[in-house]
Structure formats: structure tokens, C-alpha cells
Design a protein around this motif. Structure first.
Motif, mmCIF file in Angstrom:
data_model
loop_
_atom_site.group_PDB
_atom_site.id
_atom_site.type_symbol
_atom_site.label_atom_id
_atom_site.label_comp_id
_atom_site.label_asym_id
_atom_site.label_seq_id
_atom_site.Cartn_x
_atom_site.Cartn_y
_atom_site.Cartn_z
ATOM 1 N N TYR A 4 0.869 -1.184 0.000
ATOM 2 C CA TYR A 4 0.000 0.000 0.000
ATOM 3 C C TYR A 4 0.895 1.220 0.000
ATOM 4 N N LEU A 6 -1.050 -1.254 -4.341
ATOM 5 C CA LEU A 6 -2.264 -0.430 -4.298
ATOM 6 C C LEU A 6 -1.826 0.997 -3.998
ATOM 7 N N THR A 20 -2.589 5.133 -3.421
ATOM 8 C CA THR A 20 -3.608 6.134 -3.094
ATOM 9 C C THR A 20 -2.932 7.501 -3.092
ATOM 10 N N ALA A 26 -7.630 2.630 2.436
ATOM 11 C CA ALA A 26 -7.580 1.490 1.508
ATOM 12 C C ALA A 26 -7.286 0.205 2.272
ATOM 13 N N THR A 40 -9.862 -3.134 2.681
ATOM 14 C CA THR A 40 -9.506 -4.528 2.350
ATOM 15 C C THR A 40 -9.786 -5.439 3.541
ATOM 16 N N ALA A 64 -6.254 5.308 -6.136
ATOM 17 C CA ALA A 64 -7.538 5.744 -5.569
ATOM 18 C C ALA A 64 -7.356 7.059 -4.811
#
Ligand SMILES: Cc1cc2nc3c(=O)[nH]c(=O)nc-3n(C[C@H](O)[C@H](O)[C@H](O)COP(=O)(O)OP(=O)(O)OC[C@H]3O[C@@H](n4cnc5c(N)ncnc54)[C@H](O)[C@@H]3O)c2cc1C
Ligand code: FES
Length: 275
Positions: A145, A172, A174, A189, A193, A182
Motif C-alpha cells: 500500500y 495499491l 492512493t 484502503a 480490504t 484511488a
């Protein structure tokens, strides 16, 4: 693992977006760092500021005859980091390391079989570089992340994507302004999950690892407690000496008292720290 106070030779200084930089230094006699360990380093011929600055070893490779090439990933925020970014290939710089205790739950103590989440905020990703490499090498799946204010904060994102995908996981991203991945906070995030996993009767992750701004790591610690997951944080408490002499890097502990970030850390169990 013994720390060595040495002079390193600057091999490369790569300018990256938003005053980020990657500095490669060849250090004779330095032992390889464990994931999460750091060095104290200063710019070439630097008089001001007087004290060296703490930098995680982001990457490393053997450089022949007992030497090691270390890579430091940094962001200019003041005079010390500006002096490092201004280094030129061929210059000598002082390097002390490797220092501190890295991620304790690596190797035989690491998660078995379960997936891990590695959570970076901005330049905190530098403290997670060797960890991501070790997880990928050991075949332990992890999702990375990566959060920042904007796309330019997500330096080396391709490398973390490569490592997480090699492990069987994914990257992922952000950003607060929505310029990459995102829109929102990286902890949102992660929480999403975990909540989706809990709805399917099982936690998505067996371990959480984090490095970044204090508020981000505190949020990861809250999420870990809420979901009953173990985890560790690489703290970036400002340091004077890096080896226990100045007592300037105290981290308050949940059970009371303080620990020296440079000696007992910089990696702490998420439940150990009084966030
Ligand atoms: C173990 C450890 C590993 C680190 N690894 C990295 C790394 O790999 N890459 C990297 O870019 N940085 C890393 N840091 C942070 C880095 O040491 C600081 O950014 C640096 O010391 C700032 O020095 P400066 O002279 O440029 O700024 P200063 O002039 O000392 O400070 C400028 C401003 O930033 C604030 N500040 C200073 N240090 C921090 C900090 N750690 N967190 C938040 N605010 C701070 C100061 O209060 C001041 O307002 C690490 C820190 C630690 C303790
Ligand atoms: S930085 Fe000096 S004691 Fe930790």
C-alpha cells in the motif's frame, strides 16, 4: 552485526520528482544491513549542519573485496538532506552503519503462509525497500500500500509493484489529490480490504509492516489492534548520534517508560509504542 564508521564514495546521485533523490554510495568494509536498519550519513565536506542524518538502507549490493554499495532514497526537507542531494559522483561522505534493529519478524520468525500488508506513506517507502525484497525473495506474498499527497510522492512505485507481484501480491496506490491510484488515504484502503476480508470470515492479512509519517503509523497500529493482527513500524524519530550516546531519540512505550529509537528500534512492534 557490527557498525562501521567509514568514508563512502558517491557513485551516483539521481534527481527524482518533488525534491526526492536516490544516492548510491560504495562503502568499504560495511556489513550488509538487515531490513529496517539505517546509516548516519552527511554530505561531502559538510560543516553545517554539524550532525549526520539518519537514512534507511533502501537497497544494497556487494561491491567486491568486502565493499558494499548502498542506495539511499531521500527527500530534501532541510539542510542535511539538501547537502546529501547536492553530492557529486566521486566525492567522499561519512557513513556509520548498519545501525539499529530491523524487522524482528523476518526469517524464521516471519509470517508463515499468510499474506502481509506493507504500508508506506511517502518517503517512508525507503524504510521498507529491503523488507519488500526479503519478502519477495522468501516467497511470502504481500500487498504494498503506497500513499502520498500526489503521484510525485510515490517514488520507486514500479519497483514496489515488481516486488509485490513477484511475491504473489499487488501494489495499491492512493493519493490525496487523486493524481494516482484511488483518491484518499492509504489507511482507508487498508481498512477497506480488511473489512471486506472480515465479511468473508477471515482476515486478509497475517502481518502489517509500516513506515511513514507518525499519524499514518498510529492509524495502522489502531487497525492492527482492531483486526487482531501483529505488526511492526519503522520509526523515524529525529536522531543526534544514531548509537545511544545522546539520548535524543526517545520513543514513549505503551507499558510506560521510553526506548531509544536508535538502539531498541527503529523497528518496534505496533503494540509497543504509545502512539
Ligand atoms: C531511522 C531513520 C531512518 C530514516 N530514513 C530516511 C530515509 O530513508 N529517507 C529520508 O528521506 N528520510 C529518512 N529519515 C528522516 C531523515 O533523517 C530526516 O528527514 C532528516 O534528518 C532531516 O534532516 P534535514 O537537515 O534535512 O532537516 P532539518 O533541518 O533537521 O529539519 C527540517 C524540518 O523537518 C522536521 N523533521 C526533521 N526530521 C524529521 C523526521 N524524521 N520526521 C518528520 N519531520 C522531521 C524538523 O523538525 C524541521 O521542521 C529517517 C529518519 C530515521 C530516524
Ligand atoms: S540518536 Fe543519540 S541516543 Fe539515539
Amino acid at each position: 552485526m557490527a557498525a562501521l564508521d567509514s568514508r563512502g564514495k558517491v557513485l551516483e546521485v539521481r534527481a527524482l520528482p518533488l525534491q526526492h533523490f536516490l544516492l548510491r554510495i560504495r562503502v568499504a568494509g560495511m556489513e550488509p544491513a538487515a531490513p529496517g536498519q539505517f546509516v548516519m550519513v552527511a554530505g561531502a565536506n559538510q560543516v553545517e549542519p554539524y550532525l549526520r542524518r539518519a537514512f534507511s538502507v533502501y537497497d544494497q549490493e556487494p561491491a567486491g573485496t568486502g565493499a558494499l554499495t548502498i542506495s539511499l532514497l531521500g527527500k530534501v526537507i532541510g539542510r542535511g538532506t539538501a547537502a546529501l542531494a547536492a553530492c557529486l559522483p566521486g566525492q567522499d561522505v561519512p557513513v556509520l552503519g548498519p545501525l539499529g534493529r530491523g524487522f524482528h519478524s523476518m526469517g524464521a520468525n516471519g509470517p508463515r503462509g499468510g499474506r502481509a500488508a506493507v504500508v508506506a506513506g511517502g518517503i517512508g517507502s525507503a524504510g521498507l525497500g529491503l523488507l519488500a525484497q526479503a519478502l519477495a525473495r522468501e516467497g511470502r506474498p504481500f500487498d504494498f500500500y503506497y500513499g502520498g499527497r500526489s503521484a510525485d510522492d510515490l517514488v520507486e512505485a514500479e519497483e514496489f509493484q515488481r516486488l509485490s507481484e513477484r511475491s504473489g501480491g499487488r501494489l495499491l496506490r492512493t493519493t490525496e489529490d487523486g493524481t494516482a491510484g484511488a483518491r484518499g488515504l492509504v489507511t482507508e484502503a487498508l481498512a477497506a480490504t480488511l473489512e471486506a476480508g472480515a465479511a468473508q470470515a477471515g482476515s486478509a492479512y497475517e502481518a502489517l509492516y509500516t513506515c511513514g509519517p507518525h499519524g499514518l503509523m498510529a492509524a495502522v497500529a489502531r487497525i492492527a489492534v482492531e483486526h487482531g493482527i501483529e505488526g511492526e513500524a519503522a520509526m523515524e524519530t529525529p536522531m543526534g548520534c544514531g548509537y545511544g550516546a545522546c539520548l535524543g531519540c526517545a520513543v514513549e512505550l505503551e507499558e510506560g517508560g521510553y526506548a531509544l529509537c536508535c538502539r531498541q528500534g527503529p523497528v518496534f512492534n505496533l503494540r509497543e509504542v504509545a502512539w
